[in-house]
Design a protein around this motif. Sequence first.
Motif, PDB file in Angstrom:
ATOM      1  N   THR A 199      45.543  39.504  44.230  1.00 33.75           N
ATOM      2  CA  THR A 199      44.123  39.175  43.971  1.00 33.75           C
ATOM      3  C   THR A 199      43.162  39.925  45.101  1.00 33.75           C
ATOM      4  N   LEU A 200      43.804  39.700  46.275  1.00 39.99           N
ATOM      5  CA  LEU A 200      42.830  40.297  47.359  1.00 39.99           C
ATOM      6  C   LEU A 200      43.075  41.760  47.535  1.00 39.99           C
ATOM      7  N   GLU A 201      44.295  42.134  47.347  1.00 46.61           N
ATOM      8  CA  GLU A 201      44.582  43.535  47.418  1.00 46.61           C
ATOM      9  C   GLU A 201      43.614  44.413  46.475  1.00 46.61           C
ATOM     10  N   TYR A 202      43.732  43.873  45.219  1.00 45.16           N
ATOM     11  CA  TYR A 202      42.627  44.486  44.299  1.00 45.16           C
ATOM     12  C   TYR A 202      41.346  44.297  44.420  1.00 45.16           C
ATOM     13  N   MET A 203      40.817  43.508  45.116  1.00 47.13           N
ATOM     14  CA  MET A 203      39.442  43.463  45.805  1.00 47.13           C
ATOM     15  C   MET A 203      39.219  44.318  46.887  1.00 47.13           C
ATOM     16  N   CYS A 204      40.154  44.615  47.924  1.00 44.68           N
ATOM     17  CA  CYS A 204      39.991  45.666  48.543  1.00 44.68           C
ATOM     18  C   CYS A 204      39.715  46.873  48.102  1.00 44.68           C
ATOM     19  N   ALA A 205      40.252  47.471  46.792  1.00 43.73           N
ATOM     20  CA  ALA A 205      39.924  48.514  46.230  1.00 43.73           C
ATOM     21  C   ALA A 205      38.654  48.456  45.599  1.00 43.73           C
ATOM     22  N   LYS A 206      37.976  47.354  45.333  1.00 41.21           N
ATOM     23  CA  LYS A 206      36.683  47.319  44.815  1.00 41.21           C
ATOM     24  C   LYS A 206      36.909  47.557  43.223  1.00 41.21           C
ATOM     25  N   LYS A 207      37.983  47.141  42.802  1.00 41.90           N
ATOM     26  CA  LYS A 207      38.203  47.035  41.292  1.00 41.90           C
ATOM     27  C   LYS A 207      37.842  46.076  40.517  1.00 41.90           C
ATOM     28  N   PRO A 208      37.269  46.037  39.385  1.00 40.18           N
ATOM     29  CA  PRO A 208      36.865  44.677  38.733  1.00 40.18           C
ATOM     30  C   PRO A 208      38.248  44.168  38.001  1.00 40.18           C
ATOM     31  N   ILE A 209      38.443  42.715  38.390  1.00 48.28           N
ATOM     32  CA  ILE A 209      39.634  42.256  37.943  1.00 48.28           C
ATOM     33  C   ILE A 209      39.510  41.358  36.802  1.00 48.28           C
ATOM     34  N   ILE A 210      40.640  41.211  35.989  1.00 49.58           N
ATOM     35  CA  ILE A 210      40.736  40.715  34.793  1.00 49.58           C
ATOM     36  C   ILE A 210      42.073  39.759  34.961  1.00 49.58           C
ATOM     37  N   SER A 211      41.733  38.451  34.723  1.00 52.92           N
ATOM     38  CA  SER A 211      43.161  37.683  35.015  1.00 52.92           C
ATOM     39  C   SER A 211      43.021  36.474  33.990  1.00 52.92           C
ATOM     40  N   THR A 212      44.241  35.731  33.791  1.00 52.73           N
ATOM     41  CA  THR A 212      44.443  34.674  32.704  1.00 52.73           C
ATOM     42  C   THR A 212      43.968  33.505  33.960  1.00 52.73           C
ATOM     43  N   LYS A 213      44.094  32.271  33.287  1.00 56.28           N
ATOM     44  CA  LYS A 213      43.298  31.240  34.303  1.00 56.28           C
ATOM     45  C   LYS A 213      44.656  30.653  34.887  1.00 56.28           C
ATOM     46  N   ILE A 214      44.869  31.186  35.766  1.00 58.77           N
ATOM     47  CA  ILE A 214      46.003  30.644  36.731  1.00 58.77           C
ATOM     48  C   ILE A 214      45.085  29.668  37.744  1.00 58.77           C
ATOM     49  N   LYS A 215      45.756  28.592  37.930  1.00 62.16           N
ATOM     50  CA  LYS A 215      44.791  27.419  38.795  1.00 62.16           C
ATOM     51  C   LYS A 215      44.079  27.819  39.863  1.00 62.16           C
ATOM     52  N   ASP A 216      44.842  28.374  40.644  1.00 61.03           N
ATOM     53  CA  ASP A 216      44.053  28.791  42.098  1.00 61.03           C
ATOM     54  C   ASP A 216      43.292  30.180  42.030  1.00 61.03           C
ATOM     55  N   VAL A 217      43.377  30.953  40.978  1.00 60.71           N
ATOM     56  CA  VAL A 217      42.568  31.927  40.779  1.00 60.71           C
ATOM     57  C   VAL A 217      41.192  31.433  40.123  1.00 60.71           C
ATOM     58  N   VAL A 218      41.246  30.413  39.305  1.00 61.69           N
ATOM     59  CA  VAL A 218      40.229  29.957  38.671  1.00 61.69           C
ATOM     60  C   VAL A 218      39.242  29.219  39.840  1.00 61.69           C
ATOM     61  N   ARG A 219      39.860  28.422  40.551  1.00 61.26           N
ATOM     62  CA  ARG A 219      38.905  27.571  41.585  1.00 61.26           C
ATOM     63  C   ARG A 219      38.414  28.256  42.778  1.00 61.26           C
ATOM     64  N   ASP A 220      39.314  29.610  43.086  1.00 60.86           N
ATOM     65  CA  ASP A 220      38.842  30.185  44.196  1.00 60.86           C
ATOM     66  C   ASP A 220      37.870  31.438  43.805  1.00 60.86           C
ATOM     67  N   TYR A 221      38.125  31.952  42.455  1.00 65.71           N
ATOM     68  CA  TYR A 221      37.464  33.371  42.363  1.00 65.71           C
ATOM     69  C   TYR A 221      36.922  33.568  41.088  1.00 65.71           C
ATOM     70  N   SER A 222      36.570  32.383  40.449  1.00 63.96           N
ATOM     71  CA  SER A 222      35.907  32.563  39.030  1.00 63.96           C
ATOM     72  C   SER A 222      34.532  32.944  39.096  1.00 63.96           C
ATOM     73  N   ASP A 223      33.873  33.135  40.238  1.00 63.94           N
ATOM     74  CA  ASP A 223      32.490  33.806  40.159  1.00 63.94           C
ATOM     75  C   ASP A 223      32.695  35.337  40.470  1.00 63.94           C
ATOM     76  N   CYS A 224      33.704  35.668  40.686  1.00 67.10           N
ATOM     77  CA  CYS A 224      33.728  37.444  40.794  1.00 67.10           C
ATOM     78  C   CYS A 224      35.069  37.971  40.041  1.00 67.10           C
ATOM     79  N   ILE A 225      35.868  37.197  39.291  1.00 68.77           N
ATOM     80  CA  ILE A 225      37.029  37.764  38.450  1.00 68.77           C
ATOM     81  C   ILE A 225      36.528  37.256  37.078  1.00 68.77           C
ATOM     82  N   ASN A 226      36.909  38.045  35.914  1.00 65.71           N
ATOM     83  CA  ASN A 226      36.677  38.019  34.823  1.00 65.71           C
ATOM     84  C   ASN A 226      38.091  37.268  33.983  1.00 65.71           C
ATOM     85  N   LEU A 227      37.918  36.006  33.931  1.00 66.53           N
ATOM     86  CA  LEU A 227      38.966  34.871  33.382  1.00 66.53           C
ATOM     87  C   LEU A 227      39.048  35.073  31.836  1.00 66.53           C
TER      88      LEU A 227
END
Length: 358
Positions: free
Chosen positions: A284-312
């Motif tokens: 997740t963070l590695e993708y962010m370093c490259a400034k790529k828009p990220i698309i993810s399924t609703k993994i619990k830790d991803v949802v609660r930490d990054y829902s404002d900047c990742i397309n779920l």
Amino acid sequence: MKLLKNTHLHSHYDMIVFCHLRWDFVYQRPQHLISRLSKNLKILMVEEPIGRADHKELEGLAVSESIHILRPTVDNMNELGAFLKKTLKTQVFSFGWFYSAAFVDVLDYLDFGVIVYDCMDELSLFKGASPELISQEKYLLSAADVVFTGGKSLYEAKKEKHHNVYCFPSSVDQNHFEQNDKNAELPEDIQSIPTPIVGYYGVIDERIDLDLLEMSALKMPEVSFVMIGPICKIGEEDLPKAKNIFYLGMKTYEELPTYLNAFDFAMMPFALNDSTKFISPTKTLEYMCAKKPIISTKIKDVVRDYSDCINLIEDENDFKQAILQPKSNFEDLYNEILERTSWDITASKMYKIIKEIA
């Protein structure tokens, strides 16, 4: 890495690390942390046994002056403790650091001043896991002086079972992944793939939602779906086949930023099952370093930490919408997140904790 002679393995070590992952497999949490801890400690990392049949000689490898790797030539874990007691010059060490409870029997043969359990995954829920892992972890938790976890969900699970638990989510080497030389020549295997490219790198196993990948590729034939990484615990016959899905195999840690640069979108198409219940994906963070828009399924830790900047997303329809309308202002939000984290900081905090215990 270079081969070590047996005698070189008899030298003094400050820490023995027990790890279920090979050092030269996908470069992730163990390698990041151990390489940084080795600035202060001489470390021997013991991997899972490789068996006697094809390996008559002890297999030792040197990553650096302060990191040695041992691949024990025994047939199973039950023999490992006795093997290490016979092989190592001493049986008393300052620190024992465990990534898997499967190694716990070694505590009957070796003594450690401080025992650390760095729990990066709920291994008992993985495909093919030994039914003994649950009782082995119970034993390890009773022996451990401190438990570190690789994410918040794991922290919540382990803090009920141990008195001294710290949450250290996987971090990132920002300098490595923000390599943004747009003029750098792309590797041949991705050069010819039509854009836009939605890419993933990491292990391809039972944690990947292969149905979602297939349905999304069928729904968006104009989009290329690129999967980079080794295939584990599933067969090639299980992988979805489509003209716009490309499997490029495993790449080195050094190569990953170049491939990441070729992505137009970065994806984490994880299935929602037992094996992903507690994951906190390093990528997740590695993708962010490259400034790529990220698309993810609703993994619990991803949802609660990054829902404002990742397309779920939940299905192929959501996937298509995420490509058509990525989150706005995601780069600024990425920068705020990345400012707060680094593997250097994480390793330094961990080292301080274990030194205080010692």
